[in-house]
Write a protein that holds these residues in place. Structure first.
Motif, short mmCIF file in Angstrom:
data_model
loop_
_atom_site.label_atom_id
_atom_site.label_comp_id
_atom_site.label_asym_id
_atom_site.label_seq_id
_atom_site.Cartn_x
_atom_site.Cartn_y
_atom_site.Cartn_z
N VAL A 17 34.14 45.18 35.11
CA VAL A 17 35.51 44.88 34.72
C VAL A 17 35.96 43.74 35.64
O VAL A 17 36.34 43.97 36.79
N ARG A 18 35.86 42.53 35.12
CA ARG A 18 36.16 41.33 35.91
C ARG A 18 37.66 41.13 36.08
O ARG A 18 38.42 41.35 35.15
N ASP A 122 37.38 53.21 30.36
CA ASP A 122 37.31 51.75 30.47
C ASP A 122 38.67 51.09 30.25
O ASP A 122 38.98 50.07 30.87
N ALA A 123 39.48 51.67 29.38
CA ALA A 123 40.80 51.09 29.12
C ALA A 123 41.68 51.14 30.36
O ALA A 123 42.40 50.18 30.66
N ARG A 126 40.38 48.49 32.73
CA ARG A 126 40.76 47.17 32.26
C ARG A 126 42.24 46.90 32.55
O ARG A 126 42.62 45.79 32.91
N SER A 127 43.10 47.93 32.45
CA SER A 127 44.53 47.73 32.70
C SER A 127 44.78 47.34 34.16
O SER A 127 45.63 46.51 34.44
N ALA A 129 42.55 45.79 36.14
CA ALA A 129 42.02 44.43 36.29
C ALA A 129 42.99 43.41 35.69
O ALA A 129 43.24 42.36 36.30
N ASP A 130 43.55 43.72 34.53
CA ASP A 130 44.49 42.81 33.88
C ASP A 130 45.74 42.57 34.72
O ASP A 130 46.25 41.45 34.79
#
Length: 141
Positions: A17-18, A122-123, A126-127, A129-130
């Motif tokens: 997760v970049r 994963d969601a 991702r949140s 990371a975002d």
């Protein structure tokens, strides 16, 4: 370098997760974070320890680490950050990497005993990371 997990992530061959991918380094979420939003920053080239980082790369790499420390704090509404690096001893992946961990007062982190947690899915990862990426892009870092 063949077999290096972080080289595989930098090359896009392994999932991560970049948070950011720049010439001076790549940052992604730790899969076993001390606290959610824990970012690892790695140089693009395979180096094992800080001593291996060329002098001419110091400003770019640590500039990225500094910007991420500010972005983690701003993007996650953290009280601060813990920034750390192991060289050889306790270095779980033999590729230079810097931990940027969000901190809050009373979070329970004491000394170097790092409790670990997991993202729900994963969601959720991702949140986090975002949010850090958005703070980095907005110049809040």
């Amino acid at each position: 370098m063949a077999g290096c997990v972080f080289c595989g992530i930098v090359a896009g061959e392994l999932p991560a997760v970049r948070v950011v991918d720049e010439p001076d380094g790549v940052a992604f979420l730790d899969t076993r974070p001390v606290f959610k939003g824990h970012v690892l920053v790695v140089p693009r080239t395979h180096l094992v320890t800080l001593a291996d980082l060329p002098t001419e790369a110091l400003a770019g790499y640590f500039g990225l680490v500094r910007r991420l420390a500010v972005a983690v704090e701003a993007g996650l509404d953290a009280g601060g950050t813990f920034v750390a690096m192991n060289n050889k001893v306790s270095q779980s992946v033999p590729h230079l990497h810097t931990h940027v961990v969000p901190r809050t007062k009373g979070d329970g982190l004491r000394g170097f005993f790092w409790p670990r947690t997991r993202y729900t899915d994963d969601a959720e990862a991702r949140s986090y990371a975002d949010r850090v990426s958005a703070a980095l892009a907005s110049g809040r870092s």
